[in-house]
Design a protein around this motif. Structure first.
Motif, PDB file in Angstrom:
ATOM      1  N   LEU A  53       0.828  -1.215   0.000  1.00 19.14           N
ATOM      2  CA  LEU A  53       0.000   0.000   0.000  1.00 19.14           C
ATOM      3  C   LEU A  53       0.857   1.257   0.000  1.00 19.14           C
ATOM      4  O   LEU A  53       0.679   2.135  -0.857  1.00 19.14           O
ATOM      5  CB  LEU A  53      -0.918  -0.014   1.218  1.00 19.14           C
ATOM      6  N   VAL A  54       1.781   1.370   0.936  1.00 19.48           N
ATOM      7  CA  VAL A  54       2.581   2.598   1.019  1.00 19.48           C
ATOM      8  C   VAL A  54       3.540   2.704  -0.164  1.00 19.48           C
ATOM      9  O   VAL A  54       3.845   3.803  -0.628  1.00 19.48           O
ATOM     10  CB  VAL A  54       3.360   2.663   2.352  1.00 19.48           C
ATOM     11  N   GLY A  55       3.995   1.549  -0.682  1.00 22.73           N
ATOM     12  CA  GLY A  55       4.869   1.583  -1.844  1.00 22.73           C
ATOM     13  C   GLY A  55       4.152   2.106  -3.078  1.00 22.73           C
ATOM     14  O   GLY A  55       4.711   2.899  -3.842  1.00 22.73           O
ATOM     15  N   ALA A  56       2.901   1.668  -3.266  1.00 24.06           N
ATOM     16  CA  ALA A  56       2.120   2.136  -4.416  1.00 24.06           C
ATOM     17  C   ALA A  56       1.809   3.620  -4.285  1.00 24.06           C
ATOM     18  O   ALA A  56       1.854   4.371  -5.278  1.00 24.06           O
ATOM     19  CB  ALA A  56       0.832   1.336  -4.527  1.00 24.06           C
ATOM     20  N   LEU A  57       1.497   4.060  -3.078  1.00 25.32           N
ATOM     21  CA  LEU A  57       1.214   5.480  -2.866  1.00 25.32           C
ATOM     22  C   LEU A  57       2.459   6.327  -3.097  1.00 25.32           C
ATOM     23  O   LEU A  57       2.386   7.409  -3.689  1.00 25.32           O
ATOM     24  CB  LEU A  57       0.684   5.700  -1.448  1.00 25.32           C
ATOM     25  N   ALA A  58       3.612   5.832  -2.633  1.00 31.86           N
ATOM     26  CA  ALA A  58       4.857   6.573  -2.817  1.00 31.86           C
ATOM     27  C   ALA A  58       5.231   6.689  -4.294  1.00 31.86           C
ATOM     28  O   ALA A  58       5.848   7.669  -4.711  1.00 31.86           O
ATOM     29  CB  ALA A  58       5.982   5.897  -2.045  1.00 31.86           C
ATOM     30  N   LEU A  75       5.229 -12.128 -14.254  1.00 33.60           N
ATOM     31  CA  LEU A  75       4.163 -11.196 -14.630  1.00 33.60           C
ATOM     32  C   LEU A  75       4.319  -9.856 -13.924  1.00 33.60           C
ATOM     33  O   LEU A  75       4.212  -8.789 -14.553  1.00 33.60           O
ATOM     34  CB  LEU A  75       2.801 -11.804 -14.287  1.00 33.60           C
ATOM     35  N   ALA A  76       4.564  -9.900 -12.617  1.00 33.74           N
ATOM     36  CA  ALA A  76       4.680  -8.654 -11.853  1.00 33.74           C
ATOM     37  C   ALA A  76       5.863  -7.817 -12.333  1.00 33.74           C
ATOM     38  O   ALA A  76       5.736  -6.603 -12.528  1.00 33.74           O
ATOM     39  CB  ALA A  76       4.813  -8.970 -10.367  1.00 33.74           C
ATOM     40  N   LEU A  77       7.013  -8.459 -12.552  1.00 35.27           N
ATOM     41  CA  LEU A  77       8.199  -7.721 -12.977  1.00 35.27           C
ATOM     42  C   LEU A  77       8.055  -7.189 -14.405  1.00 35.27           C
ATOM     43  O   LEU A  77       8.556  -6.104 -14.721  1.00 35.27           O
ATOM     44  CB  LEU A  77       9.430  -8.622 -12.885  1.00 35.27           C
ATOM     45  N   THR A  78       7.361  -7.944 -15.261  1.00 33.84           N
ATOM     46  CA  THR A  78       7.174  -7.509 -16.647  1.00 33.84           C
ATOM     47  C   THR A  78       6.229  -6.322 -16.737  1.00 33.84           C
ATOM     48  O   THR A  78       6.443  -5.380 -17.517  1.00 33.84           O
ATOM     49  CB  THR A  78       6.625  -8.667 -17.498  1.00 33.84           C
ATOM     50  N   LEU A  79       5.173  -6.345 -15.925  1.00 38.27           N
ATOM     51  CA  LEU A  79       4.162  -5.297 -15.998  1.00 38.27           C
ATOM     52  C   LEU A  79       4.506  -4.066 -15.176  1.00 38.27           C
ATOM     53  O   LEU A  79       3.906  -3.002 -15.360  1.00 38.27           O
ATOM     54  CB  LEU A  79       2.817  -5.856 -15.514  1.00 38.27           C
ATOM     55  N   LEU A  80       5.477  -4.201 -14.272  1.00 38.55           N
ATOM     56  CA  LEU A  80       5.818  -3.104 -13.368  1.00 38.55           C
ATOM     57  C   LEU A  80       6.203  -1.813 -14.091  1.00 38.55           C
ATOM     58  O   LEU A  80       5.750  -0.722 -13.707  1.00 38.55           O
ATOM     59  CB  LEU A  80       6.958  -3.549 -12.437  1.00 38.55           C
ATOM     60  N   PRO A  81       7.007  -1.867 -15.180  1.00 38.02           N
ATOM     61  CA  PRO A  81       7.400  -0.603 -15.825  1.00 38.02           C
ATOM     62  C   PRO A  81       6.301   0.043 -16.663  1.00 38.02           C
ATOM     63  O   PRO A  81       6.425   1.215 -17.022  1.00 38.02           O
ATOM     64  CB  PRO A  81       8.578  -1.026 -16.717  1.00 38.02           C
ATOM     65  N   VAL A  82       5.251  -0.700 -17.009  1.00 33.14           N
ATOM     66  CA  VAL A  82       4.280  -0.177 -17.977  1.00 33.14           C
ATOM     67  C   VAL A  82       2.896   0.103 -17.381  1.00 33.14           C
ATOM     68  O   VAL A  82       2.062   0.718 -18.041  1.00 33.14           O
ATOM     69  CB  VAL A  82       4.120  -1.164 -19.165  1.00 33.14           C
ATOM     70  N   LEU A  83       2.643  -0.339 -16.162  1.00 35.01           N
ATOM     71  CA  LEU A  83       1.327  -0.141 -15.548  1.00 35.01           C
ATOM     72  C   LEU A  83       1.443   0.681 -14.282  1.00 35.01           C
ATOM     73  O   LEU A  83       2.511   0.744 -13.657  1.00 35.01           O
ATOM     74  CB  LEU A  83       0.687  -1.501 -15.227  1.00 35.01           C
ATOM     75  N   PRO A  84       0.354   1.332 -13.863  1.00 33.96           N
ATOM     76  CA  PRO A  84       0.390   2.119 -12.623  1.00 33.96           C
ATOM     77  C   PRO A  84       0.736   1.265 -11.418  1.00 33.96           C
ATOM     78  O   PRO A  84       0.494   0.048 -11.401  1.00 33.96           O
ATOM     79  CB  PRO A  84      -1.041   2.670 -12.518  1.00 33.96           C
ATOM     80  N   ALA A  85       1.287   1.882 -10.409  1.00 36.53           N
ATOM     81  CA  ALA A  85       1.682   1.167  -9.196  1.00 36.53           C
ATOM     82  C   ALA A  85       0.477   0.465  -8.572  1.00 36.53           C
ATOM     83  O   ALA A  85      -0.606   1.030  -8.478  1.00 36.53           O
ATOM     84  CB  ALA A  85       2.291   2.148  -8.188  1.00 36.53           C
ATOM     85  N   GLY A  86       0.670  -0.767  -8.183  1.00 34.19           N
ATOM     86  CA  GLY A  86      -0.396  -1.557  -7.560  1.00 34.19           C
ATOM     87  C   GLY A  86      -1.084  -2.504  -8.520  1.00 34.19           C
ATOM     88  O   GLY A  86      -1.539  -3.578  -8.122  1.00 34.19           O
TER      89      GLY A  86
END
Length: 274
Positions: free
Chosen positions: A85-90, A219-230
């Motif tokens: 949660l706090v990571g996505a908000l940051a 999946l998480a690592l691949t999508l991390l640079p292209v999608l919003p946090a969370g």
């Protein structure tokens, strides 16, 4: 807690509990002293509880107030979800997306609860309070215990120790965040996920579980640079149905359906000629 009830064995029926791999009868299992259970529970509770300091620092560094940080630890009390949660908000993520990611990451505790409710068999009045302590660490300590008494002791000591320490160290971390300066440079946000992975890894015993976990990470690592946090955390859950679907196709085989239909067709043709 007075009884020494043995945990039920798996009966092969729906909803039955497996207390461990096949072995001697429950009454023949070696007794585990209460002191040994308490020692193991304290070890896990203290080791993981101290990582609440990392959450306090990370949360304060992400812009949350002291009150918001402490309330999260008091009411949410599931480290990986709090860090998510706090990571996505940051990272500038939408608050609703961040909350949804934390929710789906923490929903695993509901499945833990289904297992622990039968193992612990707590009185109804106690269950709502005990549910708040159903997390990775209490589950990891409770499941291997040979008797219901040992399971209850392990769950209670782990939950109490971890809850008190986690909240105290969260407070200390939030208060000391300013003294640490740039919290990102310390990498403290990786502490709780590292603990979670250390607890999870030994539980991945089958090939299906390992493949599912590996695909979720990819999946998480691949999508991390292209999608919003969370969002990558939410979509990584798709690994489970994908692996189950592919495993089902592998077991059935590509020609099962056709072979069956072909056999029926040939039988009908034979009946006509006869």
């Amino acid at each position: 807690m007075a009884e020494q009830t043995a945990l039920p064995e798996s009966t092969g029926t729906p909803g039955a509990i497996s207390a461990g791999p096949p072995g001697p009868a429950a009454e023949d299992r070696p007794h585990k002293p209460d002191a040994a259970v308490v020692r193991d529970a304290l070890g896990v509770g203290i080791a993981v509880g101290l990582s609440g300091f990392a959450f306090g620092v990370t949360s304060a560094g992400s812009g949350l107030s002291l009150l918001q940080t402490c309330v999260l630890s008091l009411l949410v009390f599931t480290g990986a979800s709090q860090f998510a949660l706090v990571g996505a908000l940051a990272a500038g993520g939408n608050p609703y997306t961040a909350a949804a990611g934390a929710f789906f990451l923490g929903i695993r505790n509901a499945f833990y609860g289904l297992r622990l409710s039968q193992l612990l068999a707590l009185p109804r009045a106690v269950r709502p309070f005990a549910a708040h302590w159903v997390i990775d660490e209490t589950t990891a300590v409770t499941l291997p215990q040979p008797t219901r008494r040992a399971a209850r002791i392990g769950f209670t000591v782990t939950g109490l120790t971890l809850y008190v320490l986690w909240n105290l160290t969260t407070l200390v971390g939030a208060l000391g965040a300013e003294a640490l300066g740039d919290t990102d440079a310390w990498g403290l946000d990786a502490a709780s996920p590292a603990v979670f992975l250390a607890l999870l890894a030994p539980m991945l015993r089958s090939t299906t579980e390992r493949v599912t976990a590996g695909l979720a990470v990819v999946l998480a690592l691949t999508l991390l640079p292209v999608l919003p946090a969370g969002v990558p955390v939410l979509l990584s859950a798709l690994a489970a149905p994908v692996v189950l679907f592919l495993m089902g196709r592998t077991k059935r085989g590509p020609g099962d359906g056709k072979g069956s239909n072909g056999t029926v067709t040939q039988r009908k043709k034979g009946e006509r000629h006869s």
